[in-house]
Design a protein around this motif. Structure first.
Motif, mmCIF file in Angstrom:
data_model
loop_
_atom_site.group_PDB
_atom_site.id
_atom_site.type_symbol
_atom_site.label_atom_id
_atom_site.label_comp_id
_atom_site.label_asym_id
_atom_site.label_seq_id
_atom_site.Cartn_x
_atom_site.Cartn_y
_atom_site.Cartn_z
ATOM 1 N N GLY A 39 0.795 -1.284 0.067
ATOM 2 C CA GLY A 39 0.085 -0.050 0.114
ATOM 3 C C GLY A 39 0.793 1.436 -0.092
ATOM 4 N N ARG A 40 2.020 1.153 -0.057
ATOM 5 C CA ARG A 40 2.896 2.385 0.105
ATOM 6 C C ARG A 40 2.789 3.066 -1.201
ATOM 7 N N GLY A 41 2.904 4.409 -1.425
ATOM 8 C CA GLY A 41 2.508 5.097 -2.331
ATOM 9 C C GLY A 41 3.521 6.342 -2.413
ATOM 10 N N ALA A 42 3.725 7.085 -3.390
ATOM 11 C CA ALA A 42 4.598 8.217 -3.662
ATOM 12 C C ALA A 42 3.922 9.141 -4.900
ATOM 13 N N THR A 43 4.129 10.141 -4.886
ATOM 14 C CA THR A 43 3.716 11.267 -5.981
ATOM 15 C C THR A 43 4.840 12.024 -6.741
ATOM 16 N N VAL A 44 4.881 11.839 -7.889
ATOM 17 C CA VAL A 44 5.597 12.787 -8.854
ATOM 18 C C VAL A 44 4.673 13.774 -9.659
ATOM 19 N N SER A 45 5.051 15.020 -9.573
ATOM 20 C CA SER A 45 4.222 16.096 -10.098
ATOM 21 C C SER A 45 4.889 17.227 -10.832
ATOM 22 N N PHE A 46 4.286 17.821 -11.564
ATOM 23 C CA PHE A 46 4.648 19.016 -12.624
ATOM 24 C C PHE A 46 3.774 20.020 -12.486
ATOM 25 N N GLU A 47 4.116 21.197 -12.751
ATOM 26 C CA GLU A 47 3.305 22.427 -12.685
ATOM 27 C C GLU A 47 3.315 22.859 -14.361
ATOM 28 N N LEU A 48 2.029 23.259 -14.768
ATOM 29 C CA LEU A 48 2.223 23.841 -16.286
ATOM 30 C C LEU A 48 2.543 25.425 -16.187
ATOM 31 N N ASP A 49 3.154 25.885 -17.205
ATOM 32 C CA ASP A 49 3.695 27.170 -17.303
ATOM 33 C C ASP A 49 2.568 28.106 -17.391
ATOM 34 N N THR A 50 2.491 29.409 -16.988
ATOM 35 C CA THR A 50 1.412 30.135 -17.525
ATOM 36 C C THR A 50 0.675 30.293 -18.644
ATOM 37 N N GLU A 51 1.621 30.368 -19.668
ATOM 38 C CA GLU A 51 1.075 30.561 -21.220
ATOM 39 C C GLU A 51 0.319 29.330 -21.512
ATOM 40 N N ASP A 202 -3.269 1.647 -8.743
ATOM 41 C CA ASP A 202 -1.920 1.592 -9.345
ATOM 42 C C ASP A 202 -1.259 3.174 -9.695
ATOM 43 N N LEU A 203 -2.386 3.936 -10.352
ATOM 44 C CA LEU A 203 -1.982 4.954 -10.815
ATOM 45 C C LEU A 203 -2.903 6.013 -10.509
ATOM 46 N N ILE A 204 -3.103 7.077 -10.063
ATOM 47 C CA ILE A 204 -3.947 8.187 -9.840
ATOM 48 C C ILE A 204 -3.448 9.573 -10.329
ATOM 49 N N ILE A 205 -4.224 10.222 -11.393
ATOM 50 C CA ILE A 205 -3.963 11.435 -12.006
ATOM 51 C C ILE A 205 -4.654 12.248 -11.115
ATOM 52 N N THR A 206 -4.085 13.486 -10.725
ATOM 53 C CA THR A 206 -4.863 14.399 -10.198
ATOM 54 C C THR A 206 -4.306 15.726 -10.756
ATOM 55 N N VAL A 207 -5.302 16.551 -11.008
ATOM 56 C CA VAL A 207 -5.107 17.809 -11.720
ATOM 57 C C VAL A 207 -5.630 19.030 -10.704
ATOM 58 N N ASP A 210 -5.942 26.112 -9.737
ATOM 59 C CA ASP A 210 -6.026 27.313 -8.830
ATOM 60 C C ASP A 210 -6.728 28.373 -9.582
ATOM 61 N N PRO A 211 -7.672 28.759 -9.690
ATOM 62 C CA PRO A 211 -8.166 30.009 -10.540
ATOM 63 C C PRO A 211 -7.683 31.073 -10.030
ATOM 64 N N ASP A 212 -7.452 31.330 -8.608
ATOM 65 C CA ASP A 212 -7.037 32.497 -8.198
ATOM 66 C C ASP A 212 -5.657 32.883 -8.976
ATOM 67 N N ASN A 213 -4.729 31.849 -8.625
ATOM 68 C CA ASN A 213 -3.205 32.144 -9.343
ATOM 69 C C ASN A 213 -3.108 31.752 -10.680
ATOM 70 N N LYS A 214 -4.129 31.207 -11.320
ATOM 71 C CA LYS A 214 -4.310 30.929 -12.739
ATOM 72 C C LYS A 214 -3.125 29.612 -12.730
ATOM 73 N N SER A 215 -3.242 28.546 -11.977
ATOM 74 C CA SER A 215 -2.159 27.645 -11.950
ATOM 75 C C SER A 215 -2.933 26.473 -12.037
ATOM 76 N N ILE A 216 -2.134 25.573 -12.698
ATOM 77 C CA ILE A 216 -2.622 23.806 -12.983
ATOM 78 C C ILE A 216 -1.117 23.294 -12.638
ATOM 79 N N LYS A 217 -1.565 22.312 -11.726
ATOM 80 C CA LYS A 217 -0.521 21.436 -11.225
ATOM 81 C C LYS A 217 -0.916 19.696 -11.392
ATOM 82 N N VAL A 218 -0.268 19.005 -12.165
ATOM 83 C CA VAL A 218 -0.578 17.516 -12.606
ATOM 84 C C VAL A 218 0.227 16.708 -11.623
#
Length: 428
Positions: A39-51, A202-207, A210-218
């Motif tokens: 049941g051990r899990g971990a997360t790898v993420s990246f943030e989309l650029d503003t454009e 096995d894998l969970i994708i979370t998007v 943040d509308p206030d900061n106009k940011s999206i993190k995957v």
């Protein structure tokens, strides 16, 4: 909504889905798929650029779609390419499950999971796929109050329930769950301070939008029992590339889904190098017999062929080739451009025959000893060959009127075949 109607809807939706096989993720430890996990899990993420965030948001607005629908469509396209064009896909999605206004302010976990099954048409464009996913979600949300546990228990026997848990599309609470005003959920680390994560699937994708900061993190949450971190990092890079491909290049959304690419920059460069087969014929090139003889001069004692318990050095091989080429040229009058067939089993003699035929300037044609004699006779007639190289085990496949020569490799001689004017544009 009547529960009987909802049950029938999900049974029809999932009928025929092959849930017995695991989705072909690039597992590092596939042997653990059917064994108990930690049941051990971990997360790898990246943030989309503003454009890129602006481009995706604008596209969603113009398409009259939510970001949830846009990213779910992108994830379907990603799975399609990741699974090498697997078109029957199923992704779990979380819904708030608060259809009544009275439930909006109620504290508690009311969420439900719904399996979103999509039979993707590889020829459709991304824009067309988005419309398909929108319609899919509309129908699924109408029946989303039916508990997922009952969906699983009522599915046809051909559907494997475990597979439906392997992929889950999860979006921010702003699009799925309404929380009570002035109540905030705070993350609490584990008692030992290790901040250990749990992998339910096995894998969970979370998007996370943040509308206030106009940011999206995957975020890619994965099971450490099945994946290594470097593998998930590569998967996130491929997903990021797909997002850039779809929304930074407007024309790509009009192309068929199968034409999309998940290749990384280094893989694109490697493909380019492998496909760069241009050869400059203006420079001096040698024929195969000349290159082979030059290679023998450099390392005559190095082993050239190994077959079972047999081995032959480059020097020994050249001697046998010279002997055969000399006999072909002198005894059988094989000349430049003649066609010589060879019908032998997989052996060292096969290599000797190939090189010997080329060394005297003739064209080599291989005949399979597994073919019937009638078919071999037709091939000999079509090629116009007047000589067949054979072994004792293949001689009986040819009529007695056909000239044959047993090819061997154990004769040592320094005799060389007479020089022939073999050129690069000759068949040989």
């Amino acid at each position: 909504m009547h529960m009987t109607e909802a049950k029938l809807f999900w049974e029809q939706t999932l009928r025929g889905y092959n849930g017995e096989k695991h989705f072909p993720f690039p597992y590092d430890h596939p042997q653990r798929l059917t064994s108990p996990r930690s049941g051990r899990g971990a997360t790898v993420s990246f943030e989309l650029d503003t454009e890129l965030v602006q481009l995706i948001t604008s596209f969603a607005h113009q398409s009259k779609a939510s970001l949830y629908q846009v990213f779910l469509t992108t994830y379907f396209a990603y799975l399609f390419k990741l699974a090498q064009n697997e078109s029957d896909l199923c992704v779990l999605s979380v819904v708030a499950n608060r259809p009544l206004r009275e439930l909006h302010s109620m504290v508690g976990m009311l969420v439900n999971m719904i399996p979103c099954r999509l039979q993707l048409d590889p020829q459709c464009s991304f824009d067309e796929l988005l419309v398909t996913v929108q319609n899919l979600l509309i129908n699924a949300l109408v029946h989303s109050q039916f508990p997922y546990q009952k969906i699983v228990s009522s599915m046809p026997i051909s559907v494997n329930t475990e597979f439906l848990y392997e992929t889950k599309e999860e979006y921010g609470a702003s699009e799925s769950i309404s929380l009570v005003d002035d109540i905030h959920l705070t993350r609490v680390d584990s008692l030992d301070g290790s901040n250990t994560q749990i992998a339910i699937f096995d894998l969970i994708i979370t998007v996370r939008h943040d509308p206030d900061n106009k940011s999206i993190k995957v975020l890619f949450n994965y099971s450490q029992d099945l994946f290594d971190k470097c593998t998930i990092k590569t998967m996130t890079e491929r997903f990021h590339i797909l997002l850039r491909q779809l929304f930074e290049q407007n024309t790509e959304r009009q192309q068929p889904i199968f034409s999309l690419s998940l290749l990384l920059s280094n893989e694109v460069q490697l493909r380019h190098e492998l496909n760069s087969t241009y050869l400059d014929y203006s420079r001096s090139l040698n024929c195969l017999p000349e290159d082979f003889a030059r290679h023998v001069d450099m390392q005559p004692q190095k082993v050239a062929i190994v077959l079972d318990e047999q081995s032959v050095t480059y020097g020994e091989l050249l001697h046998s080739v010279n002997q055969l080429a000399f006999r072909l040229s002198t005894e059988f009058n094989v000349q430049l451009g003649d066609i010589v067939c060879q019908c032998v089993e997989r052996s060292i003699e096969m290599i000797v025959g190939q090189l010997g035929i080329l060394a005297c300037g003739a064209t080599y044609v291989a005949l399979s000893p597994n073919d019937p004699p009638s078919h071999l006779a037709i091939l000999i007639q079509q090629t116009g060959s007047r000589l067949i190289l054979v072994q004792p085990t293949t001689r009986d496949k040819f009529e007695s009127i056909i000239t044959t020569l047993h090819v061997t490799y154990d004769i040592q001689t320094d005799e060389l075949p007479p020089p022939v004017g073999v050129k690069l544009d000759n068949l040989a």
